[in-house]
Design a protein around this motif. Sequence first.
Motif, short mmCIF file in Angstrom:
data_model
loop_
_atom_site.label_atom_id
_atom_site.label_comp_id
_atom_site.label_asym_id
_atom_site.label_seq_id
_atom_site.Cartn_x
_atom_site.Cartn_y
_atom_site.Cartn_z
N ASN A 106 0.82 -1.21 0.00
CA ASN A 106 0.00 0.00 0.00
C ASN A 106 0.85 1.26 0.00
OD1 ASN A 106 -2.36 -1.52 2.33
ND2 ASN A 106 -2.22 -1.71 0.12
N THR A 156 0.45 -0.38 -4.76
CA THR A 156 -1.01 -0.44 -4.68
C THR A 156 -1.56 0.78 -3.95
OG1 THR A 156 -1.07 -1.67 -2.57
CG2 THR A 156 -0.95 -2.97 -4.62
N TYR A 157 -2.87 0.94 -4.01
CA TYR A 157 -3.56 2.08 -3.41
C TYR A 157 -3.24 2.18 -1.92
CZ TYR A 157 -7.50 5.03 -1.96
OH TYR A 157 -8.28 6.03 -1.43
N ARG A 161 -7.13 -2.46 -0.13
CA ARG A 161 -7.97 -2.99 -1.20
C ARG A 161 -9.05 -3.91 -0.63
NH1 ARG A 161 -3.70 -5.69 -5.01
NH2 ARG A 161 -2.65 -6.01 -3.01
N TYR A 176 -9.26 -5.60 -5.46
CA TYR A 176 -9.50 -4.38 -6.23
C TYR A 176 -9.51 -3.15 -5.34
CZ TYR A 176 -14.36 -4.87 -4.64
OH TYR A 176 -15.50 -5.02 -3.86
N ASN A 177 -9.35 -1.99 -5.95
CA ASN A 177 -9.30 -0.73 -5.21
C ASN A 177 -10.69 -0.23 -4.84
OD1 ASN A 177 -6.48 -0.53 -5.57
ND2 ASN A 177 -6.74 0.45 -7.55
N ALA A 189 -10.33 5.49 -4.94
CA ALA A 189 -9.02 5.58 -5.59
C ALA A 189 -9.14 6.23 -6.97
CB ALA A 189 -8.41 4.18 -5.74
N TYR A 190 -10.35 6.28 -7.50
CA TYR A 190 -10.56 6.80 -8.86
C TYR A 190 -11.28 8.14 -8.89
CZ TYR A 190 -9.57 1.87 -9.55
OH TYR A 190 -8.98 0.63 -9.50
N CYS A 218 -16.46 5.25 0.55
CA CYS A 218 -15.87 3.91 0.58
C CYS A 218 -15.55 3.47 2.01
CB CYS A 218 -14.58 3.89 -0.23
SG CYS A 218 -14.76 4.46 -1.93
N LYS A 222 -3.35 -2.93 -9.28
CA LYS A 222 -2.30 -2.05 -8.79
C LYS A 222 -2.84 -0.63 -8.58
CE LYS A 222 1.58 -4.43 -11.06
NZ LYS A 222 2.76 -4.24 -11.96
N ALA A 223 -1.98 0.25 -8.13
CA ALA A 223 -2.36 1.64 -7.88
C ALA A 223 -2.79 2.31 -9.19
CB ALA A 223 -1.20 2.40 -7.25
N TYR A 224 -3.71 3.26 -9.07
CA TYR A 224 -4.21 4.01 -10.21
C TYR A 224 -3.66 5.42 -10.18
CZ TYR A 224 -7.59 6.56 -13.12
OH TYR A 224 -8.18 7.36 -14.06
#
Length: 200
Positions: A136, A140-141, A145, A165-166, A170-171, A177, A195-197
């Motif tokens: 993290n 990754t985010y 996740r 998944y995120n 994250a988007y 969330c 993975k991270a976005y």
Amino acid sequence: MKRFLILFLSITTLSCAQEKTALLGETEWQREMNANFKDASTSPLTEKGLRKFKGLAFFKFDSSYVVKAKLKLTPDAKPFNMKTTTGREPIYRVYAIATFELNGDTHQLNVYQNLGLMQQEEYKDYLFIPFLDDTNGETTYGGGRYVEGSLPEGDILVINFNEAYNPYCAYSDRYSCPIVPRVNYVKTSVEAGVKAYKKP
């Protein structure tokens, strides 16, 4: 992920260029994720993100991240308000504690049920497994996740971290969330799933 989409808002706009990315992905789950993300009716991406979307970044599928977890049911667990990134606090309960082997060590994760969702026929057997790990904030985010599951017939639950998944946060900032509880920290690098976005 497909079942979890109902919890979030939808966004509009889709570019013709994104049509070409629909089937990108090593596995059926990855291809389905990319298809959902390029579809304006199910995508969490912003309008700008949709225009630039060419596919999510995934770790390569690794069967060692498909684990069989032994469940210890927690029937006396009290319902609690799950903190989220907004003021919303849905009611969850710990359904069980999952114990499994990963990367040479034994780990545990709380497996949750959303008491509100359980009232819906489609989600009566739905299990929610949010987690944090050592990737993290790097690959990754940073906020952790999610993985999903369904009520098993026995005391073994298969957890597929390749389908991690995120959170939609994250988007885009427009989503509410669940914040991963600190107790669900896995002391290892889970190099599987999304993975991270990088926001455009």
